[in-house]
Design a protein around this motif. Structure first.
Motif, PDB file in Angstrom:
ATOM      1  N   ALA A 106      92.084  -8.704 -22.101  1.00 24.26           N
ATOM      2  CA  ALA A 106      91.116  -8.733 -23.218  1.00 24.26           C
ATOM      3  C   ALA A 106      90.828  -7.325 -23.720  1.00 24.26           C
ATOM      4  CB  ALA A 106      89.806  -9.370 -22.757  1.00 24.26           C
ATOM      5  N   GLU A 107      90.722  -7.218 -25.016  1.00 26.34           N
ATOM      6  CA  GLU A 107      90.228  -5.974 -25.605  1.00 26.34           C
ATOM      7  C   GLU A 107      88.753  -6.164 -25.869  1.00 26.34           C
ATOM      8  OE1 GLU A 107      93.982  -4.692 -28.233  1.00 26.34           O
ATOM      9  OE2 GLU A 107      91.994  -4.338 -29.137  1.00 26.34           O
ATOM     10  N   ARG A 110      93.491  -3.911 -14.258  1.00 29.10           N
ATOM     11  CA  ARG A 110      93.782  -2.760 -15.115  1.00 29.10           C
ATOM     12  C   ARG A 110      92.635  -2.491 -16.070  1.00 29.10           C
ATOM     13  NH1 ARG A 110      98.848  -0.584 -16.352  1.00 29.10           N
ATOM     14  NH2 ARG A 110     100.072  -0.824 -14.477  1.00 29.10           N
ATOM     15  N   ILE A 111      92.322  -1.221 -16.213  1.00 28.78           N
ATOM     16  CA  ILE A 111      91.376  -0.806 -17.248  1.00 28.78           C
ATOM     17  C   ILE A 111      92.066   0.279 -18.053  1.00 28.78           C
ATOM     18  CG2 ILE A 111      89.106   0.200 -17.735  1.00 28.78           C
ATOM     19  CD1 ILE A 111      88.139  -0.850 -15.057  1.00 28.78           C
ATOM     20  N   ASP A 112      92.258   0.023 -19.326  1.00 30.70           N
ATOM     21  CA  ASP A 112      92.912   0.992 -20.219  1.00 30.70           C
ATOM     22  C   ASP A 112      94.230   1.512 -19.638  1.00 30.70           C
ATOM     23  OD1 ASP A 112      90.743   0.682 -21.879  1.00 30.70           O
ATOM     24  OD2 ASP A 112      89.628   2.292 -20.903  1.00 30.70           O
ATOM     25  N   SER A 113      95.088   0.618 -19.273  1.00 30.84           N
ATOM     26  CA  SER A 113      96.442   0.920 -18.761  1.00 30.84           C
ATOM     27  C   SER A 113      96.467   1.580 -17.388  1.00 30.84           C
ATOM     28  CB  SER A 113      97.240   1.812 -19.721  1.00 30.84           C
ATOM     29  OG  SER A 113      97.100   1.354 -21.016  1.00 30.84           O
ATOM     30  N   GLU A 114      95.317   1.799 -16.784  1.00 28.71           N
ATOM     31  CA  GLU A 114      95.286   2.390 -15.439  1.00 28.71           C
ATOM     32  C   GLU A 114      94.995   1.291 -14.428  1.00 28.71           C
ATOM     33  OE1 GLU A 114      94.122   6.067 -14.602  1.00 28.71           O
ATOM     34  OE2 GLU A 114      95.176   6.657 -16.447  1.00 28.71           O
ATOM     35  N   SER A 148      79.197  -1.692 -28.848  1.00 27.36           N
ATOM     36  CA  SER A 148      78.584  -0.587 -29.582  1.00 27.36           C
ATOM     37  C   SER A 148      77.091  -0.586 -29.318  1.00 27.36           C
ATOM     38  CB  SER A 148      78.856  -0.725 -31.076  1.00 27.36           C
ATOM     39  OG  SER A 148      78.444  -1.978 -31.509  1.00 27.36           O
ATOM     40  N   HIS A 149      76.623   0.502 -28.762  1.00 25.31           N
ATOM     41  CA  HIS A 149      75.189   0.639 -28.505  1.00 25.31           C
ATOM     42  C   HIS A 149      74.492   1.013 -29.818  1.00 25.31           C
ATOM     43  CE1 HIS A 149      75.810   0.575 -24.184  1.00 25.31           C
ATOM     44  NE2 HIS A 149      76.931   1.177 -24.487  1.00 25.31           N
ATOM     45  N   THR A 150      75.128   1.943 -30.509  1.00 25.66           N
ATOM     46  CA  THR A 150      74.640   2.326 -31.829  1.00 25.66           C
ATOM     47  C   THR A 150      75.891   2.427 -32.702  1.00 25.66           C
ATOM     48  OG1 THR A 150      74.956   4.645 -31.355  1.00 25.66           O
ATOM     49  CG2 THR A 150      72.764   3.752 -30.906  1.00 25.66           C
ATOM     50  N   LYS A 151      75.708   2.736 -33.965  1.00 22.39           N
ATOM     51  CA  LYS A 151      76.875   2.835 -34.844  1.00 22.39           C
ATOM     52  C   LYS A 151      77.801   3.971 -34.406  1.00 22.39           C
ATOM     53  CE  LYS A 151      76.025   0.397 -39.027  1.00 22.39           C
ATOM     54  NZ  LYS A 151      74.811   0.226 -39.776  1.00 22.39           N
ATOM     55  N   ILE A 152      77.203   5.015 -33.845  1.00 23.04           N
ATOM     56  CA  ILE A 152      78.014   6.181 -33.469  1.00 23.04           C
ATOM     57  C   ILE A 152      78.629   5.983 -32.077  1.00 23.04           C
ATOM     58  CG2 ILE A 152      78.010   8.728 -33.390  1.00 23.04           C
ATOM     59  CD1 ILE A 152      75.016   8.365 -34.496  1.00 23.04           C
ATOM     60  N   HIS A 153      77.815   5.420 -31.175  1.00 24.68           N
ATOM     61  CA  HIS A 153      78.250   5.338 -29.792  1.00 24.68           C
ATOM     62  C   HIS A 153      78.919   3.988 -29.526  1.00 24.68           C
ATOM     63  CE1 HIS A 153      78.218   6.352 -25.617  1.00 24.68           C
ATOM     64  NE2 HIS A 153      77.632   5.220 -25.311  1.00 24.68           N
ATOM     65  N   THR A 154      80.240   3.990 -29.502  1.00 25.53           N
ATOM     66  CA  THR A 154      80.929   2.728 -29.243  1.00 25.53           C
ATOM     67  C   THR A 154      81.880   2.887 -28.054  1.00 25.53           C
ATOM     68  OG1 THR A 154      82.738   3.247 -30.715  1.00 25.53           O
ATOM     69  CG2 THR A 154      80.892   2.053 -31.671  1.00 25.53           C
ATOM     70  N   LYS A 155      82.126   1.766 -27.398  1.00 27.55           N
ATOM     71  CA  LYS A 155      83.064   1.787 -26.269  1.00 27.55           C
ATOM     72  C   LYS A 155      84.144   0.743 -26.539  1.00 27.55           C
ATOM     73  CE  LYS A 155      80.137   0.961 -22.932  1.00 27.55           C
ATOM     74  NZ  LYS A 155      79.645   0.657 -21.600  1.00 27.55           N
ATOM     75  N   HIS A 156      85.329   1.096 -26.127  1.00 26.78           N
ATOM     76  CA  HIS A 156      86.451   0.211 -26.351  1.00 26.78           C
ATOM     77  C   HIS A 156      87.266   0.189 -25.062  1.00 26.78           C
ATOM     78  CE1 HIS A 156      88.458  -1.770 -29.684  1.00 26.78           C
ATOM     79  NE2 HIS A 156      89.542  -1.629 -28.956  1.00 26.78           N
ATOM     80  N   HIS A 157      87.484  -0.991 -24.510  1.00 32.02           N
ATOM     81  CA  HIS A 157      88.260  -1.025 -23.264  1.00 32.02           C
ATOM     82  C   HIS A 157      89.282  -2.147 -23.304  1.00 32.02           C
ATOM     83  CE1 HIS A 157      86.044   1.995 -21.129  1.00 32.02           C
ATOM     84  NE2 HIS A 157      84.903   1.412 -21.453  1.00 32.02           N
ATOM     85  N   ARG A 158      90.409  -1.871 -22.685  1.00 37.29           N
ATOM     86  CA  ARG A 158      91.412  -2.919 -22.513  1.00 37.29           C
ATOM     87  C   ARG A 158      91.404  -3.306 -21.036  1.00 37.29           C
ATOM     88  NH1 ARG A 158      96.348  -0.420 -23.838  1.00 37.29           N
ATOM     89  NH2 ARG A 158      95.247   1.539 -23.767  1.00 37.29           N
ATOM     90  N   LEU A 159      91.044  -4.553 -20.775  1.00 38.59           N
ATOM     91  CA  LEU A 159      90.866  -5.009 -19.394  1.00 38.59           C
ATOM     92  C   LEU A 159      91.918  -6.062 -19.063  1.00 38.59           C
ATOM     93  CD1 LEU A 159      87.007  -5.641 -19.641  1.00 38.59           C
ATOM     94  CD2 LEU A 159      88.149  -3.524 -18.966  1.00 38.59           C
TER      95      LEU A 159
END
Ligand SMILES: Nc1ncnc2c1ncn2[C@@H]1O[C@H](COP(=O)(O)OP(=O)(O)OP(=O)(O)O)[C@@H](O)[C@H]1O
Ligand SMILES: [Mg+2]
Length: 367
Positions: A73-74, A101-105, A78-89
């Motif tokens: 899953a991708e 796996r988290i972000d290919s690791e 986003s906590h705020t408009k500026i602060h966003t997190k994106h992870h591939r799990l």
């Protein structure tokens, strides 16, 4: 907000390959019996928690004739408009091995995946939370403690380790000193776990009262949550309790008191919810519990949860389905819902709704 943008499921039960882009609001999966609806919900749950809610055995999850299942899953938050997190799990499970796996690791930490993917689950079995033993209620409470207190997981792990050793010593009828070797570990961790649980329930209760009123306005009395620590109420010294209780535990062969025996009782007008609510109200009460937990999670972590609802019509009548869907929209919770019939689910906001047909594990978007 937290949402799954992209979901890929491979060789999971009857799903050979399911790939879909999810909406931030309602995701509705329609399929006949045995189409694979529960399997999709189950696959997301397996990614988020490492376990299935249907079976402890991986062999049943892997598609027949295949050697491993994969869920990917991708996730975007986003906590705020500026602060966003994106992870591939991702999770891949074969009979012998689980790879995360988290972000290919590659990682060994299921709890980090769980943190990135806070999901809640409502299934036709969810009312068992009230009906069955304390385990499900403890899991419910500990879900919140885990997400909101970074100390909780290490404390719980230490406690479990100590408990296992102590129980082994009791079971093998080892001398008193060898059993008591573990008392300090248990007491120290249990008291801290107890504090976290108590404060979590205190914070949760006002939200629960609000959602009970929203979903069941017919109930005039407020719900009361009674927390039970796992040892008698009047205990002043847990260490002393272990010492006084030694002979009994020695005879029993296991540890009778501790954080592993905690429970919550829900009461309306002094009566246990299970004895006073109708079956439908019990289901609504579990919805209220999940919504309360979701709201508190949002408030503290500034990040909504994702709600998985398997077979919504089996859960609730028309009026309450509508109420729940309205609440999910208002709370901006991404929801993934399955149903055997599209007509049973009101579409409140077509803009953020994706609808799929599922047939023999194959998914097709219809809107
Ligand atoms: N390991 C497996 N490999 C292949 N198929 C499987 C496996 N395990 C279960 N199935 C099949 O997957 C199908 C989908 O089951 P699932 O429980 O997801 O259906 P459902 O759409 O939720 O049905 P219902 O509406 O009855 O709840 C069933 O036909 C089941 O026999
Ligand atoms: Mg099903």
């Amino acid at each position: 907000m937290t949402q799954i943008n992209q979901l890929t499921i491979q060789h999971f039960r009857n799903c050979q390959q399911v790939q879909c882009e999810l909406s931030s609001g309602l995701n509705l999966i329609i399929g006949d019996n045995a189409a694979g609806k529960t399997s999709i919900i189950e696959a997301i749950w397996v990614l988020a928690t490492g376990r299935s809610f249907r079976t402890p055995k991986t062999q049943y999850l892997i598609q027949h004739q295949q050697t491993a299942l994969t869920v990917f899953a991708e996730v975007h938050s986003s906590h705020t408009k500026i602060h966003t997190k994106h992870h591939r799990l991702g999770i891949q499970k074969s009979l012998q091995h689980t790879q995360l796996r988290i972000d290919s690791e590659t990682t060994s930490s299921q709890s980090t995946i769980a943190q990135h993917l806070p999901v809640q689950l409502l299934t036709p079995e969810s009312h068992k939370l009230l009906e069955e033993g304390p385990k499900a209620r403890r899991q419910f409470m500990d879900w919140g403690c885990f997400h909101q207190s970074p100390d909780f997981m290490p404390l719980w792990r230490n406690y479990q380790r100590g408990l296992k050793q102590r129980n082994q010593a009791l079971k093998k009828k080892l001398p008193k000193a060898q059993v008591q070797l573990w008392d300090q570990t248990l007491v120290e961790n249990a008291l801290k776990i107890d504090q976290i649980r108590q404060s979590y329930l205190e914070r949760l209760t006002p939200y629960l009262v609000t959602f009970c009123q929203a979903l069941m306005p017919e109930l005039t009395e407020k719900v009361i949550c009674q927390y039970r620590a796992g040892w008698p109420k009047n205990t002043e010294d847990l260490m002393q309790l272990y010492q006084l209780n030694f002979n009994k535990e020695h005879a029993l062969g296991h540890t009778q008191y501790g954080a592993h025996r905690a429970d919550i009782r829900f009461k309306f007008s002094g009566q246990e919810a299970i004895n006073t609510l109708s079956r439908g109200q019990q289901k609504l009460f579990v919805c209220a519990l999940l919504l309360a937990q979701a709201s508190l999670h949002e408030k503290i972590l500034n990040e909504p949860v994702i709600m998985l609802i398997d077979d919504l019509p089996a859960e609730l009548d028309k009026t309450h389905r509508l109420k729940l869907l309205e609440l999910l929209q208002v709370l901006k919770i991404q929801h993934i819902i399955t149903s055997t019939s599209k007509s049973l689910i009101p579409i409140l906001n077509p803009e953020n709704t994706h609808i799929w047909n599922l047939y023999s594990g194959k998914i097709t978007r219809t809107n």
